[in-house]
Design a protein around this motif. Structure first.
Motif, PDB file in Angstrom:
ATOM      1  N   ARG A 137      53.396  40.179  45.538  1.00  0.00           N
ATOM      2  CA  ARG A 137      54.336  39.615  46.514  1.00  0.00           C
ATOM      3  C   ARG A 137      53.563  39.257  47.758  1.00  0.00           C
ATOM      4  O   ARG A 137      52.650  39.971  48.137  1.00  0.00           O
ATOM      5  CB  ARG A 137      55.413  40.634  46.869  1.00  0.00           C
ATOM      6  N   ASN A 171      69.326  38.003  52.126  1.00  0.00           N
ATOM      7  CA  ASN A 171      68.114  38.809  51.928  1.00  0.00           C
ATOM      8  C   ASN A 171      68.328  39.792  50.792  1.00  0.00           C
ATOM      9  O   ASN A 171      69.391  40.380  50.658  1.00  0.00           O
ATOM     10  CB  ASN A 171      67.783  39.615  53.190  1.00  0.00           C
ATOM     11  N   GLY A 172      67.315  39.917  49.991  1.00  0.00           N
ATOM     12  CA  GLY A 172      67.388  40.893  48.907  1.00  0.00           C
ATOM     13  C   GLY A 172      68.193  40.424  47.713  1.00  0.00           C
ATOM     14  O   GLY A 172      68.480  41.202  46.807  1.00  0.00           O
ATOM     15  N   GLY A 191      67.252  38.455  45.426  1.00  0.00           N
ATOM     16  CA  GLY A 191      66.416  38.314  44.238  1.00  0.00           C
ATOM     17  C   GLY A 191      65.807  36.938  44.096  1.00  0.00           C
ATOM     18  O   GLY A 191      65.288  36.592  43.033  1.00  0.00           O
ATOM     19  N   LYS A 192      65.820  36.166  45.165  1.00  0.00           N
ATOM     20  CA  LYS A 192      65.264  34.808  45.103  1.00  0.00           C
ATOM     21  C   LYS A 192      63.765  34.855  44.826  1.00  0.00           C
ATOM     22  O   LYS A 192      63.265  34.198  43.913  1.00  0.00           O
ATOM     23  CB  LYS A 192      65.515  34.070  46.432  1.00  0.00           C
ATOM     24  N   THR A 193      63.047  35.636  45.629  1.00  0.00           N
ATOM     25  CA  THR A 193      61.598  35.706  45.447  1.00  0.00           C
ATOM     26  C   THR A 193      61.247  36.261  44.071  1.00  0.00           C
ATOM     27  O   THR A 193      60.344  35.754  43.402  1.00  0.00           O
ATOM     28  CB  THR A 193      60.977  36.566  46.556  1.00  0.00           C
ATOM     29  N   THR A 194      61.971  37.276  43.657  1.00  0.00           N
ATOM     30  CA  THR A 194      61.710  37.848  42.342  1.00  0.00           C
ATOM     31  C   THR A 194      61.848  36.789  41.256  1.00  0.00           C
ATOM     32  O   THR A 194      61.011  36.690  40.351  1.00  0.00           O
ATOM     33  CB  THR A 194      62.699  39.000  42.078  1.00  0.00           C
ATOM     34  N   GLU A 209      56.269  32.867  50.283  1.00  0.00           N
ATOM     35  CA  GLU A 209      57.120  33.163  51.439  1.00  0.00           C
ATOM     36  C   GLU A 209      56.296  33.246  52.729  1.00  0.00           C
ATOM     37  O   GLU A 209      56.642  32.668  53.740  1.00  0.00           O
ATOM     38  CB  GLU A 209      57.796  34.507  51.167  1.00  0.00           C
TER      39      GLU A 209
END
Ligand SMILES: Nc1ncnc2c1ncn2[C@@H]1O[C@H](COP(=O)(O)OP(=O)(O)OP(=O)(O)O)[C@@H](O)[C@H]1O
Ligand SMILES: [Mg+2]
Lengths: 313, 335
Positions: free
Chosen positions: A312, B64-65, B67-70, B109
């Motif tokens: 990440r 936020n949180g 799960g977009k980045t995941t 990000e």
């Protein structure tokens, strides 16, 4: 493949231009030059009294007058530092600066990142040590005026190779630590801790292990003594520092015939002649294999952690 | 310029690369089925099914949180899904991440550059990693730096770049490999309003001129709504709505009242009566200088005429509940 060579190229250029490299280079140069200078002084005074010049060039690296430790001792102390310094932030600094996710979103295998960084460090180490050896050999030659024989040159090259492998081992350790720990300061500290452990505590621990395996009474017989000594030596050979010290001493001191304990029975009738180069190399071969194996273990551990890790930003 | 880039893009796409299609026959550059990612007991992405059509700008929206980045990490093969499958440009990201990375550009990000290298040197490294020959790389670096307006700044050390410059350099970095799909994770985060507009312009230009599909994640709706062809709304690991903004809006407004703000001169009883007479208007209230109309449908088109018929002039007309924000909050509260 272009991934690996791109990483190698960039890292190698980074290393060579870095302050870290300059400092280490200056430090080892200073240590090497002064150690050889001091050694040459004492060799010169010996030479005038005693005419034997056999292996005198090697003495430049191993003998000392008591003012300064010999170059060999400096290297076995500073070598790990060089290895640790070149790798302790290899992966974690890229994680922290957010460059790793950009790097890993390019079409290259993840192991290429580790391999590229390792090879670049290896090339840096080789370059550094080889040039230092050249410089101090030059100085030594000028000071004592006796050129090295072919035998001595081969031994010096072997010494250089062993040292490169040893420093590379410490770099593999520090790359592993940089994969394991998120903070560069933590991995640097962990590396130092390991280094101090192997350098100072391992001999003591080897003694303890030997005491447990072969208990000694007040008046041990020869067999017990021998077994105790063997166990202690085997245990201390887990330590890369021991492997390195035994190997380099053997290579640079042709008079050393064996590394284990010697019984008087064996010595009787022994011809006090130095070992030939090939014989010396045969004695240290297992040590080299051991160092390479330890390096590979570090690699395997780094791969296991890094190859499937989630990155990440 | 755009034409050239387009032909290059199609040339770099690999033969034998069959994209799945949706029911209308449109090729899907991203397609997931039951994609799931769990961290221990915590399910970050829960049986996600969505697709992105080739050529679209797709917005992945969520708090936020969510799960977009995941999700993005899984699409790029940077993390492994717990269950489910996906196809990106026809490739399986888990088994074949290298092929995905060859044609997908990713702006993380918090994009980072090697601070001791210049912007240009950073791009050269990316070019080498992609195996682009030196000459071709120089050409592409020049053109992508020009596109993001970073030609002058490119020879400064990356450590000296502002957030906005880093973001633009990041886009240049992504454009280098002639991507077919670009994934941008929170591209507008931390930019000032001007910076946001410039960046969005850049994204639209990239998408329209070079026919690059863009997928971007954001939690800043009004910014993104201007440029997205389709959006997916993502809450607590689930896609709660997907479609184009008009459709979503209609869905959201179904069965709900609308408030329309009107200002007219004169704003006497006559005007109010005229407004009350419009079919669909349920009540008219005064609020300061404004009149607030509660309606059961959008009647903005009829208001001007009604006001005119009442002998007044319309000064101001605004739908108070508007756009994505509404949709977003609806799903957030219910999700
Ligand atoms: N390594 C991890 N272990 C456990 N939970 C994690 C891990 N990584 C992420 N999560 C959780 O997964 C969820 C989704 O995270 P993700 O980063 O995908 O959110 P996001 O939608 O990108 O949010 P943001 O808008 O803040 O970037 C979060 O609740 C987060 O806490
Ligand atoms: Mg995120």
């Amino acid at each position: 493949m272009h991934g690996l060579s791109a990483v190698f190229e960039k890292e190698f250029r980074d290393h060579c231009g870095s302050r870290r490299f300059m400092i280490l280079f200056a430090l080892i140069c200073l240590a090497g030059l002064s150690a050889v200078y001091v050694a040459a002084q004492s060799i010169r005074s010996d030479l005038s009294s005693d005419s034997s010049t056999e292996f005198v060039f090697l003495k430049l690296f191993t003998s000392s007058s008591g003012v300064l430790p010999p170059f060999l001792a400096f290297i076995s102390f500073l070598g790990p530092l060089v290895g640790l310094a070149l790798g302790f932030d290899a992966i974690n600094s890229e994680k922290n600066s957010g460059t790793l996710s950009r790097l890993l979103s390019q079409p290259l295998f993840r192991d290429s990142v580790i391999n590229g960084k390792f090879l670049a460090g290896l090339a840096t180490i080789a370059l550094m040590l080889a040039s230092i050896m050249l410089v101090i050999s030059g100085l030594g030659l000028k000071l004592i005026g006796v050129p090295p024989s072919l035998d001595e040159m081969v031994r010096l090259i072997a010494f250089l190779l062993i040292t490169i492998v040893y420093v590379a081992f410490w770099m593999a350790v520090s790359i592993l630590l940089s994969v394991l720990f998120r903070q560069a300061a933590t991995s640097a500290l962990a590396g130092m801790a390991l280094w101090i452990f192997f350098a100072f505590f391992m001999p003591m621990i080897a003694g303890i292990i030997a005491n447990v395996v072969v208990p000694m009474n007040a008046d041990p017989d020869t067999l017990t003594l021998l077994r105790h000594e063997n166990v202690s030596q085997m245990a201390s050979r887990i330590s890369p520092t021991t492997l390195f010290q035994e190997a380099t001493v053997t290579v640079l001191t042709p008079g050393i015939r064996t590394l284990g304990p010697v019984l008087v029975r064996d010595v009787i009738g022994m011809i006090p002649s130095p070992l030939s180069v090939t014989q010396s190399l045969l004695v240290v071969w297992p040590h080299m294999v051991g160092l390479v194996a330890l390096t590979l273990i570090c690699f395997a551990a780094s791969y296991t952690k890094f190859l499937r890790e989630e990155i990440r930003a | 310029m755009g034409e050239r880039a387009f032909t290059e893009t199609t040339q770099t796409s690999k033969p034998g690369l069959a994209l799945p299609v949706d029911e209308t026959g449109a090729p899907l550059i991203v397609h997931t089925s039951d994609l799931t990612k769990a961290y221990g007991d915590f399910v970050a992405v829960d049986r996600l099914n969505f697709s992105v059509r080739e050529g679209d700008i797709f917005g992945l929206l969520g708090p936020n949180g969510a799960g977009k980045t995941t999700t993005i990490l899984m699409l790029l093969g940077l993390t492994e899904p717990t269950a489910g499958t996906m196809r990106v440009c026809g490739f399986n990201s888990t088994r074949d991440p290298l092929n995905v990375k060859r044609i997908v550009g990713y702006l993380p990000e918090n994009v980072g550059f090697y601070e001791e290298l210049t912007g240009r040197e950073n791009l050269q490294y990316t070019a080498r990693l992609n195996g682009i020959p030196a000459q071709e790389a120089e050409r592409r670096i020049e053109s992508s730096l020009a596109q993001v307006g970073m030609l002058e700044a490119a020879d400064k050390k990356a450590g000296q770049f502002s957030r906005g410059m880093r973001q633009r350099l990041g886009i240049a970095d992504v454009l280098l490999k002639n991507p077919r799909l670009v994934i941008l994770d929170e591209p507008t985060l931390g930019l000032d309003p001007d910076g946001v507009n410039q960046l969005l312009d850049l994204i639209v230009r990239m998408s329209r001129q070079q026919k690059i599909t863009v997928m971007l994640s954001s939690h800043q709706l009004h910014q993104v709504q201007q440029i997205c062809d389709r959006v997916g709304i993502f809450v607590k690991g689930r896609m709660v709505a997907e479609g184009n903004i008009e459709e979503l809006w209609k869905q959201t407004l179904k069965g709900r009242r609308l408030i329309i703000e009107v200002q007219a001169v004169p704003q006497g009883q006559q005007t109010v009566t005229a407004l009350q007479g419009i079919e669909g208007v349920e009540a008219v209230e005064r609020s300061g200088e404004m009149l607030l109309l509660s309606c059961n449908r959008d009647v903005r088109d009829k208001i001007a005429k009604a006001v005119g018929d009442a002998g007044a002039a319309l000064l101001h007309l605004r739908l108070l509940e508007h756009g994505l924000e509404d949709i977003y909050f609806k799903y957030f509260r219910e999700g």
